[in-house]
Design a protein around this motif. Structure first.
Motif, PDB file in Angstrom:
ATOM      1  N   ILE A   1      53.510  42.306  43.218  1.00 32.62           N
ATOM      2  CA  ILE A   1      52.696  42.255  42.008  1.00 32.62           C
ATOM      3  C   ILE A   1      51.904  43.544  41.838  1.00 32.62           C
ATOM      4  O   ILE A   1      51.570  44.230  42.804  1.00 32.62           O
ATOM      5  CB  ILE A   1      51.741  41.039  42.025  1.00 32.62           C
ATOM      6  N   SER A   2      51.614  43.848  40.588  1.00 40.15           N
ATOM      7  CA  SER A   2      50.834  45.041  40.270  1.00 40.15           C
ATOM      8  C   SER A   2      49.368  44.818  40.602  1.00 40.15           C
ATOM      9  O   SER A   2      48.908  43.682  40.763  1.00 40.15           O
ATOM     10  CB  SER A   2      50.981  45.379  38.788  1.00 40.15           C
ATOM     11  N   ASP A   3      48.618  45.915  40.662  1.00 39.26           N
ATOM     12  CA  ASP A   3      47.201  45.803  41.020  1.00 39.26           C
ATOM     13  C   ASP A   3      46.391  44.998  40.001  1.00 39.26           C
ATOM     14  O   ASP A   3      45.555  44.180  40.413  1.00 39.26           O
ATOM     15  CB  ASP A   3      46.582  47.184  41.212  1.00 39.26           C
ATOM     16  N   PRO A   4      46.583  45.167  38.680  1.00 44.50           N
ATOM     17  CA  PRO A   4      45.823  44.327  37.748  1.00 44.50           C
ATOM     18  C   PRO A   4      46.063  42.832  37.966  1.00 44.50           C
ATOM     19  O   PRO A   4      45.128  42.019  37.882  1.00 44.50           O
ATOM     20  CB  PRO A   4      46.312  44.778  36.374  1.00 44.50           C
ATOM     21  N   VAL A   5      47.302  42.460  38.231  1.00 45.12           N
ATOM     22  CA  VAL A   5      47.597  41.047  38.491  1.00 45.12           C
ATOM     23  C   VAL A   5      46.920  40.612  39.789  1.00 45.12           C
ATOM     24  O   VAL A   5      46.295  39.539  39.856  1.00 45.12           O
ATOM     25  CB  VAL A   5      49.113  40.812  38.549  1.00 45.12           C
ATOM     26  N   TYR A   6      47.030  41.454  40.829  1.00 40.32           N
ATOM     27  CA  TYR A   6      46.387  41.103  42.097  1.00 40.32           C
ATOM     28  C   TYR A   6      44.879  40.954  41.950  1.00 40.32           C
ATOM     29  O   TYR A   6      44.283  39.993  42.477  1.00 40.32           O
ATOM     30  CB  TYR A   6      46.687  42.152  43.166  1.00 40.32           C
ATOM     31  N   GLN A   7      44.230  41.892  41.278  1.00 40.64           N
ATOM     32  CA  GLN A   7      42.767  41.847  41.174  1.00 40.64           C
ATOM     33  C   GLN A   7      42.300  40.562  40.484  1.00 40.64           C
ATOM     34  O   GLN A   7      41.307  39.945  40.901  1.00 40.64           O
ATOM     35  CB  GLN A   7      42.254  43.080  40.418  1.00 40.64           C
ATOM     36  N   ALA A   8      43.016  40.149  39.450  1.00 37.83           N
ATOM     37  CA  ALA A   8      42.644  38.906  38.767  1.00 37.83           C
ATOM     38  C   ALA A   8      42.852  37.707  39.676  1.00 37.83           C
ATOM     39  O   ALA A   8      42.015  36.785  39.719  1.00 37.83           O
ATOM     40  CB  ALA A   8      43.458  38.752  37.482  1.00 37.83           C
ATOM     41  N   ILE A   9      43.967  37.693  40.407  1.00 39.85           N
ATOM     42  CA  ILE A   9      44.214  36.596  41.342  1.00 39.85           C
ATOM     43  C   ILE A   9      43.147  36.572  42.433  1.00 39.85           C
ATOM     44  O   ILE A   9      42.617  35.510  42.793  1.00 39.85           O
ATOM     45  CB  ILE A   9      45.626  36.727  41.955  1.00 39.85           C
ATOM     46  N   ALA A  10      42.811  37.742  42.960  1.00 38.61           N
ATOM     47  CA  ALA A  10      41.799  37.814  44.022  1.00 38.61           C
ATOM     48  C   ALA A  10      40.448  37.316  43.524  1.00 38.61           C
ATOM     49  O   ALA A  10      39.751  36.550  44.217  1.00 38.61           O
ATOM     50  CB  ALA A  10      41.691  39.251  44.541  1.00 38.61           C
ATOM     51  N   ASP A  11      40.055  37.737  42.312  1.00 35.49           N
ATOM     52  CA  ASP A  11      38.780  37.280  41.752  1.00 35.49           C
ATOM     53  C   ASP A  11      38.770  35.764  41.574  1.00 35.49           C
ATOM     54  O   ASP A  11      37.774  35.096  41.880  1.00 35.49           O
ATOM     55  CB  ASP A  11      38.520  37.957  40.402  1.00 35.49           C
ATOM     56  N   ASN A  12      39.895  35.222  41.089  1.00 34.55           N
ATOM     57  CA  ASN A  12      39.933  33.777  40.859  1.00 34.55           C
ATOM     58  C   ASN A  12      39.946  33.000  42.171  1.00 34.55           C
ATOM     59  O   ASN A  12      39.382  31.910  42.264  1.00 34.55           O
ATOM     60  CB  ASN A  12      41.163  33.410  40.015  1.00 34.55           C
ATOM     61  N   SER A  13      40.590  33.578  43.192  1.00 36.43           N
ATOM     62  CA  SER A  13      40.580  32.904  44.496  1.00 36.43           C
ATOM     63  C   SER A  13      39.161  32.854  45.069  1.00 36.43           C
ATOM     64  O   SER A  13      38.779  31.881  45.730  1.00 36.43           O
ATOM     65  CB  SER A  13      41.521  33.610  45.470  1.00 36.43           C
ATOM     66  N   ALA A  14      38.365  33.905  44.804  1.00 34.18           N
ATOM     67  CA  ALA A  14      36.970  33.905  45.249  1.00 34.18           C
ATOM     68  C   ALA A  14      36.165  32.863  44.476  1.00 34.18           C
ATOM     69  O   ALA A  14      35.323  32.153  45.046  1.00 34.18           O
ATOM     70  CB  ALA A  14      36.368  35.298  45.061  1.00 34.18           C
ATOM     71  N   LYS A  15      36.435  32.753  43.198  1.00 34.14           N
ATOM     72  CA  LYS A  15      35.727  31.785  42.360  1.00 34.14           C
ATOM     73  C   LYS A  15      36.066  30.346  42.747  1.00 34.14           C
ATOM     74  O   LYS A  15      35.181  29.476  42.841  1.00 34.14           O
ATOM     75  CB  LYS A  15      36.096  32.023  40.900  1.00 34.14           C
ATOM     76  N   LEU A  16      37.361  30.098  42.997  1.00 31.51           N
ATOM     77  CA  LEU A  16      37.816  28.737  43.298  1.00 31.51           C
ATOM     78  C   LEU A  16      37.756  28.401  44.781  1.00 31.51           C
ATOM     79  O   LEU A  16      37.872  27.232  45.162  1.00 31.51           O
ATOM     80  CB  LEU A  16      39.249  28.546  42.794  1.00 31.51           C
ATOM     81  N   GLY A  17      37.620  29.418  45.603  1.00 29.70           N
ATOM     82  CA  GLY A  17      37.550  29.198  47.045  1.00 29.70           C
ATOM     83  C   GLY A  17      38.846  29.472  47.777  1.00 29.70           C
ATOM     84  O   GLY A  17      38.860  29.593  49.003  1.00 29.70           O
TER      85      GLY A  17
END
Length: 463
Positions: A301-317
């Protein structure tokens, strides 16, 4: 037909439900039992050798007896036979393989997620697209576009992307949010007198019309194989992918490149995306990643996709997706050794060197009265068989002639795969020119048998 006196055949009939098989036909005829491998050959339980002209299922790039892969698996089994990558844990081979893949794939791809098959990889890509758009506040942007004749697997989402009736019939598929657009097969779908350039212009317009009809704010991604494999080895015309990508960028639609068949040298470049000029946001690969010696697949995956996934994983746990056997250390070790062999033996250069022998050899059959089109690139090709060459008329019923061809080829000691009445060719990438000549001999013999049988059955138009 298999020898029914062989107990393995009887036990197979008694206990084994085969994929992509007519179960009743298998009960009456039995299966070919493959016992061992030797380079590009496999040997059945009766000792007969077959040149495996499909590399199994488009996948055994290094053939069927590469000792270095056996040793890589054995060594890793002895050191650490299993571990997972859940909850901030992993094993060393998975780290090494992720680094290796990021270094050899298009530069915009920066992170790797591991799974076990192409189907799982594409299913994961769909979930990531949905997760990504939720993360950036676009909950309505969820529809995925795939193409007629595209093949992306058989899990629920992947089978929905696979726009072929035999994958969806009887399974209540496709699911919602999966839509389809046209295939880039000029021979079969061009309008009368339509040039390849005009054909690809029309496909791009049809894609744009589809996005506008569905609503650009609802269309999330487009998935496509650089060339379509199981849909009949459809090689896109020049300029097709440039026009498609321009439409996708205009409407902020992610591109998923399905490299499950094309990846790791098959088309004469390391990836089909290089061959055809794709710039994917997400790439899936499997099959030749380990030369199919052990199951493994990857989603890059590209970095923009990764960054959004990483942020959401932090939000959701947590990023709540993964597989018990994903990034399996044995599979990762074998994949690493496979990639090392590809580099050491310059497998891409080898494909480029021997591919003309295959492609030119097959094109010698283009004038045969039941051959509609020969197509291919690198070490992947197809011959489409037709009832009427001038009118491009398919055989009726579909698939009967192709199945006869494949059976006759098997009798002649070469294993092809019929996709309906299209004969697919995708040998191990280690194949030599002499072995390609043997493949072509088997093709010629099966074609002659098939042409005679078609005439006897009255299945083709009279020339």
């Amino acid at each position: 037909m298999s020898d029914r006196s062989n107990s393995a055949v009887d036990r197979d009939i008694a206990y084994h439900l085969h994929p992509y098989t007519n179960a009743r036909k298998n009960e009456s005829e039995g299966s070919l039992i493959i016992d061992r491998g030797d380079g590009v050959y496999v040997i059945d339980s009766q000792g007969k050798r077959y040149l495996e002209a499909m590399a199994g299922l488009w996948c055994a790039g290094l053939g069927f007896s590469e000792e270095r892969l056996v040793k890589a698996a054995s060594d890793q089994m002895a050191r650490l036979p299993y571990y997972h990558s859940f909850a901030q844990k992993t094993a060393g081979p998975a780290v090494d393989l992720a680094e290796k893949l990021v270094g050899m794939t298009p530069p915009q791809l920066t992170k790797v997620f591991f799974a076990n098959s192409g189907s799982e990889a594409n299913d994961s890509a769909v979930k990531m697209v949905w997760y990504y758009n939720n993360a950036i506040g676009r909950p309505q942007k969820k529809k995925i576009i795939s193409r007629v004749k595209g093949y992306h697997g058989v899990t629920i989402a992947a089978a929905s992307l696979t726009a072929m009736p035999y994958v969806q019939a009887g399974f209540d598929l496709p699911i919602a949010n999966i839509i389809h657009t046209g295939a880039p097969h000029h021979y079969r779908f061009a309008q009368e007198g339509e040039s390849e350039d005009a054909f690809t212009d029309r496909l791009a317009r049809e894609l744009e019309d589809l996005i506008l009809q569905e609503g650009p704010d609802t269309v999330a991604a487009f998935i496509g194989e650089p060339l379509q494999g199981a849909g009949g080895v459809v090689v896109p015309p020049d300029g097709y992918w440039a026009k498609i990508q321009a439409v996708l960028k205009k409407y902020d639609v992610l591109l998923i490149a399905d490299e499950v068949i094309c990846g790791f040298g098959r088309t004469g470049r390391m990836f089909g995306s290089e061959t055809f000029g794709l710039e994917p946001d997400i790439m899936t690969c499997a099959k030749q990643l380990s030369s199919a010696y052990v199951p493994i697949s990857a989603v890059l995956i590209s970095d923009p996709v990764y960054q959004a996934i990483a942020d959401n994983s932090a939000k959701l746990g947590s990023f709540g997706h993964g597989y018990t056997y994903g990034a399996h250390p044995v599979a990762a070790a074998v994949a690493l050794e496979t990639l090392k062999i590809y580099e050491e033996r310059r497998i891409v250069d080898h494909v480029q060197a021997v591919a003309p022998r295959l492609q030119d050899g097959l094109r010698r059959f283009q004038d045969n009265p039941i051959v509609g089109e020969i197509r291919g690139i690198g070490l992947i090709a197809a011959a489409e068989l037709v009832a009427d060459k001038a009118g491009k008329t398919p055989f009726d019923p579909a698939g009967k002639v192709g199945a006869f061809f494949a059976a006759r080829a098997q009798d002649h000691g070469v294993i092809f795969r019929n996709l309906g009445d299209t004969i697919a060719i995708c040998p191990p990438m280690i194949i030599t020119e002499a072995e390609i000549d043997r493949l072509l001999e088997g093709f010629a013999a099966a074609l002659a048998d098939t042409e005679a049988w078609v005439a006897e059955q009255g299945l083709a138009a009279v020339a």
